[in-house]
Design a protein around this motif. Structure first.
Motif, PDB file in Angstrom:
ATOM      1  N   ALA A 193       0.856  -1.182   0.000  1.00  0.00           N
ATOM      2  CA  ALA A 193       0.000   0.000   0.000  1.00  0.00           C
ATOM      3  C   ALA A 193       0.895   1.236   0.000  1.00  0.00           C
ATOM      4  CB  ALA A 193      -0.918   0.005   1.218  1.00  0.00           C
ATOM      5  N   LEU A 194       0.692   2.112  -0.973  1.00  0.00           N
ATOM      6  CA  LEU A 194       1.466   3.344  -1.123  1.00  0.00           C
ATOM      7  C   LEU A 194       0.540   4.507  -0.787  1.00  0.00           C
ATOM      8  CD1 LEU A 194       3.202   2.407  -4.509  1.00  0.00           C
ATOM      9  CD2 LEU A 194       4.088   2.079  -2.175  1.00  0.00           C
ATOM     10  N   ILE A 195       0.739   5.075   0.383  1.00  0.00           N
ATOM     11  CA  ILE A 195      -0.190   6.064   0.931  1.00  0.00           C
ATOM     12  C   ILE A 195       0.437   7.456   0.871  1.00  0.00           C
ATOM     13  CG2 ILE A 195      -1.653   6.660   2.896  1.00  0.00           C
ATOM     14  CD1 ILE A 195      -2.128   3.821   1.770  1.00  0.00           C
ATOM     15  N   SER A 196      -0.232   8.395   0.218  1.00  0.00           N
ATOM     16  CA  SER A 196       0.232   9.796   0.189  1.00  0.00           C
ATOM     17  C   SER A 196       1.711   9.872  -0.172  1.00  0.00           C
ATOM     18  CB  SER A 196       0.004  10.473   1.545  1.00  0.00           C
ATOM     19  OG  SER A 196      -1.321  10.321   1.976  1.00  0.00           O
ATOM     20  N   THR A 197       2.081   9.292  -1.300  1.00  0.00           N
ATOM     21  CA  THR A 197       3.489   9.222  -1.654  1.00  0.00           C
ATOM     22  C   THR A 197       3.693   9.582  -3.112  1.00  0.00           C
ATOM     23  OG1 THR A 197       5.487   7.861  -1.408  1.00  0.00           O
ATOM     24  CG2 THR A 197       3.499   6.750  -2.215  1.00  0.00           C
ATOM     25  N   THR A 198       4.920   9.453  -3.588  1.00  0.00           N
ATOM     26  CA  THR A 198       5.258   9.922  -4.928  1.00  0.00           C
ATOM     27  C   THR A 198       6.424   9.134  -5.498  1.00  0.00           C
ATOM     28  OG1 THR A 198       6.026  11.841  -6.211  1.00  0.00           O
ATOM     29  CG2 THR A 198       6.806  11.662  -3.946  1.00  0.00           C
ATOM     30  N   ALA A 199       6.437   9.038  -6.823  1.00  0.00           N
ATOM     31  CA  ALA A 199       7.573   8.440  -7.512  1.00  0.00           C
ATOM     32  C   ALA A 199       8.585   9.493  -7.937  1.00  0.00           C
ATOM     33  CB  ALA A 199       7.099   7.654  -8.736  1.00  0.00           C
ATOM     34  N   GLY A 200       8.353  10.763  -7.586  1.00  0.00           N
ATOM     35  CA  GLY A 200       9.337  11.805  -7.894  1.00  0.00           C
ATOM     36  C   GLY A 200       8.713  13.070  -8.452  1.00  0.00           C
ATOM     37  N   ARG A 201       9.604  14.044  -8.733  1.00  0.00           N
ATOM     38  CA  ARG A 201       9.217  15.329  -9.315  1.00  0.00           C
ATOM     39  C   ARG A 201       8.238  16.087  -8.425  1.00  0.00           C
ATOM     40  NH1 ARG A 201       8.788  14.083 -15.844  1.00  0.00           N
ATOM     41  NH2 ARG A 201      10.834  13.082 -16.018  1.00  0.00           N
ATOM     42  N   LEU A 202       8.609  16.220  -7.159  1.00  0.00           N
ATOM     43  CA  LEU A 202       7.776  16.972  -6.228  1.00  0.00           C
ATOM     44  C   LEU A 202       7.799  18.460  -6.555  1.00  0.00           C
ATOM     45  CD1 LEU A 202       8.658  15.262  -2.846  1.00  0.00           C
ATOM     46  CD2 LEU A 202       6.414  15.320  -3.922  1.00  0.00           C
ATOM     47  N   ASP A 203       6.702  19.129  -6.274  1.00  0.00           N
ATOM     48  CA  ASP A 203       6.590  20.574  -6.461  1.00  0.00           C
ATOM     49  C   ASP A 203       6.952  21.261  -5.152  1.00  0.00           C
ATOM     50  OD1 ASP A 203       5.935  23.193  -6.919  1.00  0.00           O
ATOM     51  OD2 ASP A 203       3.774  22.844  -7.116  1.00  0.00           O
ATOM     52  N   PRO A 204       8.099  21.949  -5.070  1.00  0.00           N
ATOM     53  CA  PRO A 204       8.491  22.581  -3.801  1.00  0.00           C
ATOM     54  C   PRO A 204       7.587  23.733  -3.385  1.00  0.00           C
ATOM     55  CG  PRO A 204       9.983  23.227  -5.554  1.00  0.00           C
ATOM     56  CD  PRO A 204       9.094  22.158  -6.122  1.00  0.00           C
ATOM     57  N   THR A 205       6.685  24.188  -4.263  1.00  0.00           N
ATOM     58  CA  THR A 205       5.778  25.282  -3.891  1.00  0.00           C
ATOM     59  C   THR A 205       4.546  24.773  -3.168  1.00  0.00           C
ATOM     60  OG1 THR A 205       4.402  25.244  -5.889  1.00  0.00           O
ATOM     61  CG2 THR A 205       6.491  26.456  -6.009  1.00  0.00           C
ATOM     62  N   CYS A 206       4.347  23.425  -3.146  1.00  0.00           N
ATOM     63  CA  CYS A 206       3.163  22.826  -2.516  1.00  0.00           C
ATOM     64  C   CYS A 206       1.866  23.417  -3.080  1.00  0.00           C
ATOM     65  CB  CYS A 206       3.193  23.005  -1.003  1.00  0.00           C
ATOM     66  SG  CYS A 206       4.554  22.123  -0.219  1.00  0.00           S
TER      67      CYS A 206
ATOM     68  N   ALA B 247      -8.041   1.264   6.996  1.00  0.00           N
ATOM     69  CA  ALA B 247      -8.178  -0.084   7.564  1.00  0.00           C
ATOM     70  C   ALA B 247      -9.089  -0.945   6.688  1.00  0.00           C
ATOM     71  CB  ALA B 247      -8.726  -0.004   8.984  1.00  0.00           C
ATOM     72  N   HIS B 248     -10.152  -0.350   6.174  1.00  0.00           N
ATOM     73  CA  HIS B 248     -11.078  -1.082   5.303  1.00  0.00           C
ATOM     74  C   HIS B 248     -10.358  -1.599   4.061  1.00  0.00           C
ATOM     75  CE1 HIS B 248     -14.584  -2.029   2.836  1.00  0.00           C
ATOM     76  NE2 HIS B 248     -14.092  -1.240   1.904  1.00  0.00           N
ATOM     77  N   HIS B 249      -9.577  -0.747   3.419  1.00  0.00           N
ATOM     78  CA  HIS B 249      -8.910  -1.153   2.184  1.00  0.00           C
ATOM     79  C   HIS B 249      -7.722  -2.076   2.451  1.00  0.00           C
ATOM     80  CE1 HIS B 249     -11.197   1.126  -0.757  1.00  0.00           C
ATOM     81  NE2 HIS B 249     -11.235   2.128   0.090  1.00  0.00           N
ATOM     82  N   LEU B 250      -7.059  -1.922   3.594  1.00  0.00           N
ATOM     83  CA  LEU B 250      -5.936  -2.811   3.903  1.00  0.00           C
ATOM     84  C   LEU B 250      -6.404  -4.243   4.121  1.00  0.00           C
ATOM     85  CD1 LEU B 250      -3.732  -0.585   6.245  1.00  0.00           C
ATOM     86  CD2 LEU B 250      -3.305  -1.210   3.858  1.00  0.00           C
ATOM     87  N   ARG B 251      -7.605  -4.418   4.652  1.00  0.00           N
ATOM     88  CA  ARG B 251      -8.121  -5.774   4.840  1.00  0.00           C
ATOM     89  C   ARG B 251      -8.176  -6.528   3.517  1.00  0.00           C
ATOM     90  NH1 ARG B 251     -12.396  -3.026   7.688  1.00  0.00           N
ATOM     91  NH2 ARG B 251     -11.959  -2.907   9.923  1.00  0.00           N
ATOM     92  N   ARG B 252      -8.408  -5.782   2.429  1.00  0.00           N
ATOM     93  CA  ARG B 252      -8.547  -6.417   1.108  1.00  0.00           C
ATOM     94  C   ARG B 252      -7.186  -6.917   0.581  1.00  0.00           C
ATOM     95  NH1 ARG B 252     -12.004  -2.147  -2.352  1.00  0.00           N
ATOM     96  NH2 ARG B 252     -11.738  -3.814  -3.900  1.00  0.00           N
ATOM     97  N   LEU B 253      -6.078  -6.432   1.152  1.00  0.00           N
ATOM     98  CA  LEU B 253      -4.756  -6.895   0.740  1.00  0.00           C
ATOM     99  C   LEU B 253      -4.335  -8.169   1.454  1.00  0.00           C
ATOM    100  CD1 LEU B 253      -2.687  -3.564   0.554  1.00  0.00           C
ATOM    101  CD2 LEU B 253      -3.547  -4.928  -1.359  1.00  0.00           C
ATOM    102  N   LEU B 254      -5.050  -8.507   2.527  1.00  0.00           N
ATOM    103  CA  LEU B 254      -4.709  -9.706   3.293  1.00  0.00           C
ATOM    104  C   LEU B 254      -5.380 -10.932   2.695  1.00  0.00           C
ATOM    105  CD1 LEU B 254      -5.081  -8.298   6.916  1.00  0.00           C
ATOM    106  CD2 LEU B 254      -2.939  -8.935   5.778  1.00  0.00           C
ATOM    107  N   PRO B 255      -4.664 -12.035   2.584  1.00  0.00           N
ATOM    108  CA  PRO B 255      -5.298 -13.259   2.097  1.00  0.00           C
ATOM    109  C   PRO B 255      -6.298 -13.772   3.130  1.00  0.00           C
ATOM    110  CG  PRO B 255      -3.077 -13.717   2.889  1.00  0.00           C
ATOM    111  CD  PRO B 255      -3.241 -12.220   2.926  1.00  0.00           C
ATOM    112  N   PRO B 256      -7.278 -14.544   2.689  1.00  0.00           N
ATOM    113  CA  PRO B 256      -8.247 -15.103   3.661  1.00  0.00           C
ATOM    114  C   PRO B 256      -7.565 -16.021   4.644  1.00  0.00           C
ATOM    115  CG  PRO B 256      -8.487 -16.136   1.512  1.00  0.00           C
ATOM    116  CD  PRO B 256      -7.551 -14.979   1.322  1.00  0.00           C
ATOM    117  N   GLU B 257      -8.031 -15.981   5.870  1.00  0.00           N
ATOM    118  CA  GLU B 257      -7.420 -16.825   6.908  1.00  0.00           C
ATOM    119  C   GLU B 257      -7.904 -18.268   6.778  1.00  0.00           C
ATOM    120  OE1 GLU B 257      -7.541 -15.319  10.848  1.00  0.00           O
ATOM    121  OE2 GLU B 257      -7.222 -13.256  10.241  1.00  0.00           O
TER     122      GLU B 257
END
Length: 282
Positions: free
Chosen positions: A125-138, A272-282
């Motif tokens: 899960a990649l949360i609030s992140t970037t692969a690059g080229r950030l804007d320093p002016t926000c 939490a809701h979306h992370l549950r979907r990444l877990l395999p069934p127990e």
């Protein structure tokens, strides 16, 4: 690297190794935060979920090691060491969850240790992140935006501590970290973590962020991926997550209305809701 939660032991099971699980969620916090930033999300996961979190190098209770962080790629190497360290507590698959710089650490780990993905790592899960080229002016408009960009670039190229400017902006105003729905306790909790982070850590990572350009993400195509971003995120705004979704077309993209950059504290129920979907069934 020392941590408040031993990275080889469970963080939420009273210090005892849990029963074997289909997968464990491994949480990586953002720059200036600590492992505790994930607590609201972990509390909303099923009681049977296995979770692991550690303070990244130079944050919280984790030491610099021999030197301050030399860059974001080093955080990816630290993650690889956690994933490959023998552990009786967490021998099985891992789902990586990274916020901001934690997400960048996952990307660097995938680029330099691709053999771990699709084997030890079964989701990300990649949360609030970037692969690059950030804007320093926000996202600030002229004339404030260009002026801030010039100041930031000047600071990153000089010996002047960048962290003093960052600390002032992030701990005294709603901009640029938070969305319009972030309550005051959330902002206070985040500010306390940022203020406790050594300036040397913030300076080292900020200087690398100014030149950060995405590592190879091929290994992440082998596993299910969640991408999430706040609609009001000014540090890593929606175009960055949409660009990641184009690079990882199998990923599930979620945009959270009213939220800013600190999704683990601003939207823990949804995460939490979306992370549950990444877990395999127990």
């Amino acid at each position: 690297m020392t941590t408040p939660h031993n990275p080889l032991c469970p963080t939420h099971h009273g210090g005892r190794c849990p029963a074997p699980a289909p997968a464990t969620l491994l949480f990586l916090h953002g720059m200036g935060a600590t492992a505790r930033s994930w607590d609201p999300v972990v509390r909303r996961l099923p009681a049977t979920a296995h979770t692991l979190a550690y303070d990244q190098r130079g944050h919280g209770h984790s030491a610099f090691g021999r030197r301050p962080p030399t860059g974001l790629a080093q955080l990816g190497d630290d993650l690889a060491r956690v994933l490959t360290h023998p552990s009786d507590c967490f021998p099985g698959p891992m789902v990586l969850v990274g916020h901001s710089a934690g997400g960048i650490a996952i990307m660097h780990c995938a680029a330099t240790h691709p053999h771990l993905f699709g084997t030890r790592v079964t989701g990300a899960a990649l949360i609030s992140t970037t692969a690059g080229r950030l804007d320093p002016t926000c996202g600030l408009r002229a004339p404030a935006g260009p002026a801030l960009a010039r100041l930031f670039l000047h600071l990153t190229r000089s010996r002047t501590p960048v962290s003093s400017l960052l600390l002032h902006l992030m701990t005294t105003t709603r901009w640029p970290l938070y969305g319009r729905t972030a309550p005051r306790p959330t902002r206070r909790a985040c500010s306390a973590m940022i203020r406790s982070t050594p300036p040397a850590t913030l300076d080292a990572l900020l200087r690398r962020l100014s030149t950060h350009d995405g590592p190879a993400l091929t290994a992440l195509t082998r596993v299910p991926v969640l991408i999430a971003v706040g609609a009001d995120d000014r540090l890593t705004p929606r175009p960055h997550s949409r660009a990641l979704a184009q690079l990882l077309p199998h990923a599930h993209l979620v945009e959270v209305a009213g939220a800013g950059h600190v999704l683990p504290l601003e939207a823990p129920d949804l995460l939490a809701h979306h992370l549950r979907r990444l877990l395999p069934p127990e």
